[in-house]
Design a protein around this motif. Structure first.
Motif, PDB file in Angstrom:
ATOM      1  N   LYS A 274       0.847  -1.183   0.000  1.00 33.95           N
ATOM      2  CA  LYS A 274       0.000   0.000   0.000  1.00 33.95           C
ATOM      3  C   LYS A 274       0.885   1.236   0.000  1.00 33.95           C
ATOM      4  N   VAL A 275       0.295   2.370  -0.281  1.00 30.91           N
ATOM      5  CA  VAL A 275       1.027   3.622  -0.277  1.00 30.91           C
ATOM      6  C   VAL A 275       1.397   3.957   1.162  1.00 30.91           C
ATOM      7  N   LYS A 276       2.657   4.351   1.350  1.00 28.64           N
ATOM      8  CA  LYS A 276       3.100   4.703   2.697  1.00 28.64           C
ATOM      9  C   LYS A 276       2.414   5.977   3.168  1.00 28.64           C
ATOM     10  N   SER A 277       2.056   5.979   4.451  1.00 24.25           N
ATOM     11  CA  SER A 277       1.439   7.165   5.043  1.00 24.25           C
ATOM     12  C   SER A 277       2.394   7.746   6.085  1.00 24.25           C
ATOM     13  N   ALA A 278       2.119   8.952   6.529  1.00 28.50           N
ATOM     14  CA  ALA A 278       2.982   9.629   7.500  1.00 28.50           C
ATOM     15  C   ALA A 278       2.998   8.899   8.842  1.00 28.50           C
ATOM     16  N   ASN A 279       1.904   8.265   9.210  1.00 28.92           N
ATOM     17  CA  ASN A 279       1.842   7.593  10.511  1.00 28.92           C
ATOM     18  C   ASN A 279       2.090   6.087  10.416  1.00 28.92           C
ATOM     19  N   GLN A 280       2.666   5.626   9.329  1.00 28.68           N
ATOM     20  CA  GLN A 280       2.924   4.198   9.149  1.00 28.68           C
ATOM     21  C   GLN A 280       4.101   3.749  10.018  1.00 28.68           C
ATOM     22  N   GLU A 281       3.936   2.627  10.676  1.00 21.27           N
ATOM     23  CA  GLU A 281       4.970   2.050  11.530  1.00 21.27           C
ATOM     24  C   GLU A 281       5.998   1.313  10.670  1.00 21.27           C
ATOM     25  N   PRO A 282       7.262   1.232  11.124  1.00 18.52           N
ATOM     26  CA  PRO A 282       8.280   0.502  10.364  1.00 18.52           C
ATOM     27  C   PRO A 282       7.986  -0.988  10.233  1.00 18.52           C
ATOM     28  N   ASN A 283       7.280  -1.547  11.216  1.00 13.75           N
ATOM     29  CA  ASN A 283       6.968  -2.976  11.166  1.00 13.75           C
ATOM     30  C   ASN A 283       5.568  -3.238  10.623  1.00 13.75           C
ATOM     31  N   ASP A 284       5.047  -2.342   9.798  1.00 12.63           N
ATOM     32  CA  ASP A 284       3.719  -2.491   9.203  1.00 12.63           C
ATOM     33  C   ASP A 284       3.817  -3.465   8.027  1.00 12.63           C
ATOM     34  N   GLY A 285       3.394  -4.687   8.262  1.00 12.17           N
ATOM     35  CA  GLY A 285       3.468  -5.710   7.230  1.00 12.17           C
ATOM     36  C   GLY A 285       2.932  -7.014   7.762  1.00 12.17           C
ATOM     37  N   GLU A 286       3.318  -8.103   7.118  1.00  8.57           N
ATOM     38  CA  GLU A 286       2.835  -9.416   7.534  1.00  8.57           C
ATOM     39  C   GLU A 286       3.904 -10.473   7.282  1.00  8.57           C
ATOM     40  N   THR A 287       3.866 -11.517   8.082  1.00  6.11           N
ATOM     41  CA  THR A 287       4.769 -12.648   7.904  1.00  6.11           C
ATOM     42  C   THR A 287       4.053 -13.677   7.048  1.00  6.11           C
ATOM     43  N   LEU A 288       4.679 -14.034   5.943  1.00  4.14           N
ATOM     44  CA  LEU A 288       4.100 -15.003   5.003  1.00  4.14           C
ATOM     45  C   LEU A 288       4.959 -16.257   4.977  1.00  4.14           C
ATOM     46  N   GLN A 289       4.342 -17.375   4.590  1.00  6.35           N
ATOM     47  CA  GLN A 289       5.062 -18.650   4.569  1.00  6.35           C
ATOM     48  C   GLN A 289       5.046 -19.355   3.219  1.00  6.35           C
ATOM     49  N   ASP A 290       4.072 -19.091   2.374  1.00  4.07           N
ATOM     50  CA  ASP A 290       3.970 -19.793   1.092  1.00  4.07           C
ATOM     51  C   ASP A 290       4.548 -18.933  -0.022  1.00  4.07           C
ATOM     52  N   PHE A 291       5.565 -19.477  -0.691  1.00  6.54           N
ATOM     53  CA  PHE A 291       6.267 -18.734  -1.733  1.00  6.54           C
ATOM     54  C   PHE A 291       6.539 -19.607  -2.942  1.00  6.54           C
ATOM     55  N   TRP A 292       6.819 -18.931  -4.040  1.00 11.40           N
ATOM     56  CA  TRP A 292       7.345 -19.568  -5.235  1.00 11.40           C
ATOM     57  C   TRP A 292       8.845 -19.314  -5.221  1.00 11.40           C
ATOM     58  N   LEU A 293       9.653 -20.362  -5.288  1.00 10.83           N
ATOM     59  CA  LEU A 293      11.102 -20.241  -5.332  1.00 10.83           C
ATOM     60  C   LEU A 293      11.541 -20.185  -6.785  1.00 10.83           C
ATOM     61  N   VAL A 294      12.186 -19.088  -7.144  1.00  7.73           N
ATOM     62  CA  VAL A 294      12.666 -18.874  -8.509  1.00  7.73           C
ATOM     63  C   VAL A 294      14.183 -18.849  -8.464  1.00  7.73           C
ATOM     64  N   LYS A 295      14.814 -19.636  -9.317  1.00  5.02           N
ATOM     65  CA  LYS A 295      16.275 -19.705  -9.372  1.00  5.02           C
ATOM     66  C   LYS A 295      16.775 -18.771 -10.475  1.00  5.02           C
ATOM     67  N   GLY A 296      17.384 -17.683 -10.109  1.00 12.31           N
ATOM     68  CA  GLY A 296      18.003 -16.771 -11.077  1.00 12.31           C
ATOM     69  C   GLY A 296      17.116 -15.605 -11.461  1.00 12.31           C
ATOM     70  N   MET A 297      17.705 -14.419 -11.472  1.00 13.98           N
ATOM     71  CA  MET A 297      16.923 -13.207 -11.765  1.00 13.98           C
ATOM     72  C   MET A 297      16.461 -13.121 -13.214  1.00 13.98           C
ATOM     73  N   TYR A 298      17.148 -13.774 -14.118  1.00  9.06           N
ATOM     74  CA  TYR A 298      16.767 -13.695 -15.530  1.00  9.06           C
ATOM     75  C   TYR A 298      15.635 -14.646 -15.889  1.00  9.06           C
ATOM     76  N   THR A 299      15.142 -15.391 -14.927  1.00  8.11           N
ATOM     77  CA  THR A 299      13.992 -16.281 -15.120  1.00  8.11           C
ATOM     78  C   THR A 299      12.698 -15.474 -15.200  1.00  8.11           C
ATOM     79  N   PHE A 300      12.669 -14.317 -14.553  1.00  6.98           N
ATOM     80  CA  PHE A 300      11.463 -13.486 -14.507  1.00  6.98           C
ATOM     81  C   PHE A 300      11.177 -12.832 -15.855  1.00  6.98           C
ATOM     82  N   GLU A 301       9.893 -12.616 -16.121  1.00  6.27           N
ATOM     83  CA  GLU A 301       9.453 -11.843 -17.280  1.00  6.27           C
ATOM     84  C   GLU A 301       9.512 -10.355 -16.968  1.00  6.27           C
TER      85      GLU A 301
END
Length: 165
Positions: free
Chosen positions: A93-120
């Motif tokens: 989201k767009v950062k606001s003036a009153n946003q906390e540094p730890n404003d986010g979420e811990t996630l566990q499910d990811f796609w593992l991509v090997k190598g930066m040139y794999t991305f489109e």
């Protein structure tokens, strides 16, 4: 194993006898019968079933990964493995003036991509505490994932931060 009353052959036996110390006999560990164990069926949670729907039998993605906002393709099918690893990602989201540094979420499910040139289509932020965040290169929304700089060839795209086409 030593039985009660039998001499236990150790270096400390004589010392224990001199000090009049009783050394308890070892007791066998009782293992539960396989027949009496309760079998608990674990229901798959929503994230687990979502990942299952999006992978083939080798755990590779079967659909395009695309940006939620601009629908630009980030990764083609068959190029990422489903994996579980815990990362904290700031909210998308767009950062606001009153946003906390730890404003986010811990996630566990990811796609593992090997190598930066794999991305489109992916962009990278500046390094923040030894992590680079992944963003959509077209509209710059993100972070959609991250890269740990300890292993520079591994990129993680959050399952819940992209759409599937």
């Amino acid at each position: 194993m030593a039985e009660t009353g039998a001499a236990v052959e150790t270096e400390n036996t004589e010392k224990n006898a001199e000090e009049n110390v009783d050394v308890p006999a070892e007791k066998p560990v009782e293992e539960p019968d396989a027949d009496t164990e309760e079998k608990v069926e674990k229901e798959p949670d929503a994230a687990e079933s979502k990942v299952k729907e999006l992978t083939d039998k080798e755990g590779m993605n079967i659909k395009n990964l695309a940006c939620e906002r601009c629908k630009s393709i980030v990764l083609r099918p068959g190029l990422a493995n489903a994996t579980q690893k815990e990362f904290f990602l700031p909210h998308m989201k767009v950062k606001s003036a009153n946003q906390e540094p730890n404003d986010g979420e811990t996630l566990q499910d990811f796609w593992l991509v090997k190598g930066m040139y794999t991305f489109e289509n992916v962009g990278f932020t500046n390094t923040v505490q030894n992590i680079k965040y992944l963003i959509c290169a077209d509209c710059e929304v993100g972070p959609i994932g991250c890269q740990e700089l300890q292993n520079k060839d591994n990129f993680y795209v959050a399952v819940d931060r992209v759409i599937y086409t």
